[in-house]
Design an enzyme around this catalytic site. Structure first.
Site, PDB file in Angstrom:
ATOM      1  N   ASP A   1      -2.586  -1.286   5.665  1.00  0.00           N
ATOM      2  CA  ASP A   1      -2.984  -0.824   6.992  1.00  0.00           C
ATOM      3  C   ASP A   1      -4.478  -0.582   7.126  1.00  0.00           C
ATOM      4  O   ASP A   1      -4.995  -0.475   8.230  1.00  0.00           O
ATOM      5  CB  ASP A   1      -2.232   0.462   7.366  1.00  0.00           C
ATOM      6  CG  ASP A   1      -2.441   1.579   6.346  1.00  0.00           C
ATOM      7  OD1 ASP A   1      -3.182   1.365   5.361  1.00  0.00           O
ATOM      8  OD2 ASP A   1      -1.856   2.655   6.530  1.00  0.00           O
TER       9      ASP A   1
ATOM     10  N   ASP B   1      -7.495  -3.229   2.884  1.00  0.00           N
ATOM     11  CA  ASP B   1      -6.380  -4.135   2.615  1.00  0.00           C
ATOM     12  C   ASP B   1      -6.624  -5.548   3.129  1.00  0.00           C
ATOM     13  O   ASP B   1      -5.927  -6.482   2.741  1.00  0.00           O
ATOM     14  CB  ASP B   1      -5.097  -3.599   3.270  1.00  0.00           C
ATOM     15  CG  ASP B   1      -4.656  -2.276   2.684  1.00  0.00           C
ATOM     16  OD1 ASP B   1      -4.812  -2.107   1.467  1.00  0.00           O
ATOM     17  OD2 ASP B   1      -4.176  -1.413   3.438  1.00  0.00           O
TER      18      ASP B   1
ATOM     19  N   ASP C   1       0.852  -1.170   0.000  1.00  0.00           N
ATOM     20  CA  ASP C   1       0.000   0.000   0.000  1.00  0.00           C
ATOM     21  C   ASP C   1       0.896   1.231   0.000  1.00  0.00           C
ATOM     22  O   ASP C   1       2.019   1.189   0.506  1.00  0.00           O
ATOM     23  CB  ASP C   1      -0.892  -0.031   1.248  1.00  0.00           C
ATOM     24  CG  ASP C   1      -1.929   1.075   1.239  1.00  0.00           C
ATOM     25  OD1 ASP C   1      -2.447   1.385   0.148  1.00  0.00           O
ATOM     26  OD2 ASP C   1      -2.210   1.623   2.314  1.00  0.00           O
TER      27      ASP C   1
END
Length: 871
Positions: free
Chosen positions: A611, A615, A326
């Site tokens: 996070d 996700d 990410d």
């Protein structure tokens, strides 16, 4: 869908009322019909079920068989030892697994406990679980959204959706717009609000369109629930090894028994011998040793800021070939930061800003005064963009509170998304200054002059084009650009409409959520180790590419793909093209899972870091999920296999290095154990084949397998880190445990140890004729000691043990000394000698046994030289 319908039509369709809301009776009826507004999870496994799952393994079945065999042969103590090994292994697994499935529980906790709704025409605060479809929900800053809403009203409303979208900035919301796209991404649904997101600015109201598992977060919960866990490569290899050894054990029993019948031996005696040979084929301590080595690796990784929730995840992380990361908070610092400024006809980095210059000081002061955020060491509140502007002031010792005291705010025009401007009026000595900050195109409409090097000149079209060019230059670097304008007035008593007229343009500031400083070197390390870093983000393509390009993850924007482009491909088609891209922008949770699966389809071991709530499904779908411990949501932590306590991408690289070393060490321990067991098989099999007496008793074999071999194997499992491990490419997931010359070492040393045991046995029979026990004792000592010398070689199959340093692994040296010491005690103390049926050896016997046992050390050093010369 609700996003493409007018709010009035939605209210009618859901049988509600914008002022009265639902009646209490109707709300109760809908609650009974649809159920509570909360997320459902699958039934938890009991501890007993987890325990059964741990022992449902081929290797464990073989160990149980070994315990039964030992008991049948009268070795009750050995049976107990084996069963203890099984129990310890199962308990370790249960403890790890019982903590691993908390993702759905964390999702439930994200639901806000209270919601403000209209019921019977009255504003009422109710538990969020009681919110129903059709409820009119009131939204204000700081309040969580209790369910999915179609906005009815909005006034400067901003909602923090980074956990869904990955965007650094809160999303602007507008109830009055209609979305015409057929399948817009969550970040593009400006007229919707979603369960568990947070209103950070402004106010609004909305009608509930979906609750519980029908919400966007509920869909994620379903994806988590449906996603199945894959066993790790090491688990698969050990399971395959267990089955192979099981078949081999049975085959050996049948073969030896058949040979003995052909030779006319006593069938019962040969049955016991065949069973002891089968026991020799089984490395009884292997599962426990692997679990212990992994557990010790976990302890080391905690010191490296990585918490491992599942033991096998250590090995999996070390084998990854793709890291899908990410962007926000993982590769970047998750804080908007001003990088460049433009004033006095000069575009430069922030560090070169000169506040002694009139325009420079005015630009910073104006951005700080025309600002509603706060930024201190203790806390930061407000819009991230405004916080970034305050941080510029702090960098140059211009602090908001003292500056506001000196230049008090007299009046203001709040920021408006239509105007894209904010204006304040501040006192300056006996005069006043109007400061306006906002988008450059909006400032052009209200500015007539520009200040350059202390001179105020007309803002001509030519100057506007130049300013616009510099603004676009910053935008091309994915910087968000804000401008400042001002004017001096003599009295504060002017109409608000006159505030934003005839202003003087000062300058621009460009900001971005920048990369972490240490990430660039970490990515280079990944590339050197044959690992491809991939960025997956909810942010826009240009912003994502700018960060990826700065980090050397992508060289051209053609390597970027957006979520809408992903939608054009079915999974099979997408699998074929996925390797052409390094950045995936504007993606949804479904896209992330699709990307992970596409990379896995090429045989990659895929790691996914993240996070946010969005996700979690991809963390579960990946071979190894890595969550951020500081900024990560409970959902991400619950779905992940590893949690980074410092949210640092560099920690992932350290964890990869640690994982590779742990796997190599486990592989060394496994090959060591199998080589030792093969030596026992060779010794017994050949002796029976040529019709000799048995050189080893069953208790000798069990003792060596459970005790003598275990300590060196454990010591190899904690061998110091190999500095060159990150210079190697990732392991091929399909490679066996015997790759990289390991199979050769296994065969050579298995045959060698077996041959040396037989040599010692025949030497004893020739020297001491008629004393079978004496010969068996010599064989027992050589078997044990030769394995201990061999363990020194197993530290590396490439480097000489003398180059590594004999004392490089103090635990292995300790195991070596302990092993020889135990053998000496067993043979010299009468009590133990009777139990193990051994004969006291003379000093000459010991010298001869030790000399024979050093042969593996010499042969393996020569083998390393031969392999090196061949390369």
């Amino acid at each position: 869908m609700w996003f493409n319908k007018d709010p009035k039509d939605v209210i009618i369709e859901l049988s509600s009322h914008p002022v009265e809301g639902l009646s209490s009776a109707e709300a109760r009826r809908r609650l009974d019909r649809d159920g509570e507004n909360k997320l459902a999870g699958k039934k938890k496994k009991t501890l007993f079920a987890l325990f059964l799952a741990q022992i449902n393994d081929a290797m464990i079945y073989i160990l149980i068989a070994a315990a039964i065999i030992s008991g049948f042969m009268g070795e009750i103590s050995d049976s107990i030892i084996i069963l203890i090994v099984i129990l310890i292994n199962a308990i370790i697994g249960v403890v790890q697994e019982s903590k691993a499935e908390k993702a759905l529980e964390a999702l439930k906790q994200l639901s806000t406990p209270k919601a403000l709704v209209k019921r019977d025409g009255i504003l009422t605060e109710i538990p969020s679980e009681e919110v129903v479809v059709g409820d009119i929900v009131i939204i204000d800053a700081g309040r969580y959204i209790p369910a999915d809403l179609r906005l009815i009203e909005s006034a400067n409303l901003k909602i923090e959706e980074s956990a869904f979208t990955g965007e650094s900035l809160p999303s602007d919301k507008d109830a009055n717009i209609l979305i015409v796209a057929e399948k817009p991404q969550i970040g593009d649904m400006k007229n919707m609000a979603f369960m568990s997101t947070l209103a950070t600015y402004g106010r609004g109201s909305g009608i509930v369109t979906d609750t519980g598992m029908n919400t966007e977060i509920g869909k994620i919960a379903k994806m988590l629930d449906e996603e199945e866990d894959d066993t790790t490569p090491l688990q698969k290899k050990l399971a395959g090894l267990g089955k192979t050894l099981g078949f081999a054990a049975v085959g050996i029993c049948i073969l030896i028994f058949a040979i003995s019948m052909f030779q006319g031996r006593d069938w019962f005696e040969m049955l016991l011998t065949a069973l002891s040979l089968a026991v020799a084929a089984i490395p009884e301590g292997l599962p426990a040793i692997v679990a212990i080595v992994l557990a010790l690796g976990v302890q080391r990784m905690i010191k490296e800021n990585a918490i491992v929730k599942k033991l096998p995840a250590v090995e999996t992380l070390g084998s990854v070939s793709i890291i899908c990361s990410d962007k926000t908070g993982t590769l970047t610092i998750n804080r908007m930061t001003v990088k460049k400024t433009f004033f006095n006809d000069t575009l430069d980095i922030l560090d070169n800003l000169d506040i002694t210059n009139n325009e420079g000081k005015l630009l910073v002061e104006g951005m700080v005064l025309c600002n509603d955020a706060t930024s201190t060491e203790e806390s930061k509140t407000g819009d991230p963009t405004e916080i970034a502007l305050l941080d510029v002031g702090i960098k140059f010792n211009i602090f908001k509170d003292p500056l506001n005291e000196e230049h008090k705010r007299i009046n203001e025009i709040p920021f408006d998304s239509d105007r894209k401007l904010m204006t304040t009026l501040n006192s300056y000595a006996n005069k006043y200054k109007v400061f306006t900050k906002g988008a450059i195109d909006s400032l052009f409409k209200i500015c007539t002059n520009i200040s350059i090097n202390g001179t105020i000149s007309p803002l001509t079209e030519e100057l506007k084009e130049k300013l616009l060019s510099k603004s676009n230059e910053m935008s091309d670097e994915a910087l968000r650009v804000l401008g400042l304008a001002y004017k001096d007035i003599d009295t504060p008593n002017i109409p608000l409409d006159d505030f934003e007229t005839n202003l003087t343009f000062v300058g621009l500031m460009g900001m971005i959520d920048p990369p972490r400083e240490e990430v660039k070197s970490s990515i280079e390390l990944c590339k050197g180790a044959g690992i491809t870093p991939i960025m997956i983000t909810g942010d826009h393509k240009n912003t994502a590419f700018a960060i990826a390009n700065e980090l050397n993850m992508a060289e051209d924007i053609s390597e970027c793909m957006s979520g809408s482009e992903i939608d054009k491909y079915e999974q099979n088609e997408f699998n074929k093209i996925v390797n052409n891209y390094k950045v995936f922008a504007r993606v949804s949770p479904e896209h992330k899972v699709k990307i992970v699966k596409a990379f896995k389809s090429h045989g990659n071991i895929v790691s996914m870091t993240g996070d946010g709530v969005n996700d979690a499904p991809s963390l579960k779908a990946a071979d190894i999920g890595v969550a951020m411990g500081i900024t990560g949501t409970d959902v991400a932590k619950g779905a992940a296999d590893i949690i980074l306590t410092d949210d640092n991408f560099s920690t992932i690289v350290n964890a990869v290095e640690e994982g590779r070393n742990i796997y190599n060490n486990i592989k060394k321990a496994i090959i060591f154990l199998l080589s030792c067991n093969l030596g026992e098989i060779v010794a017994l099999f050949i002796a029976i084949l040529v019709n000799w007496n048995s050189p080893l008793l069953p208790i000798h074999i069990l003792w060596v397998n459970l005790i003598t071999d275990s300590f060196p194997a454990l010591s190899l499992g904690v061998d110091p880190m190999d500095e060159s491990v990150m210079e190697e490419p990732p392991r091929n997931p399909k490679e066996t445990l015997f790759s990289g010359h390991m199979g050769l070492y296994l065969a050579v040393n298995g045959v060698l140890i077996g041959a040396l045991t037989l040599i010692a046995f025949k030497f004893g029979e020739n020297i001491y004729p008629g004393s079978l026990r004496h010969a068996q004792t010599l064989a027992f000592v050589v078997l044990s000691a030769s394995q201990l010398f061999f363990s020194l070689n197993m530290r590396s199959t490439k480097k000489s043990v003398f180059k590594l340093g004999i004392f490089g692994n103090k635990y292995l040296i300790g195991s070596f000394i302990l092993g020889l010491g135990i053998q000496f005690i067993i043979i010299t103390i009468p009590f133990f000698a009777d139990i193990f049926k051994v004969y006291p050896l003379t000093i000459t016997d010991w010298i001869i046994a030790i000399l024979i046992s050093t042969v593996p050390l010499i042969v393996n050093e020569l083998l390393k030289i031969a392999i090196k010369n061949k390369k």
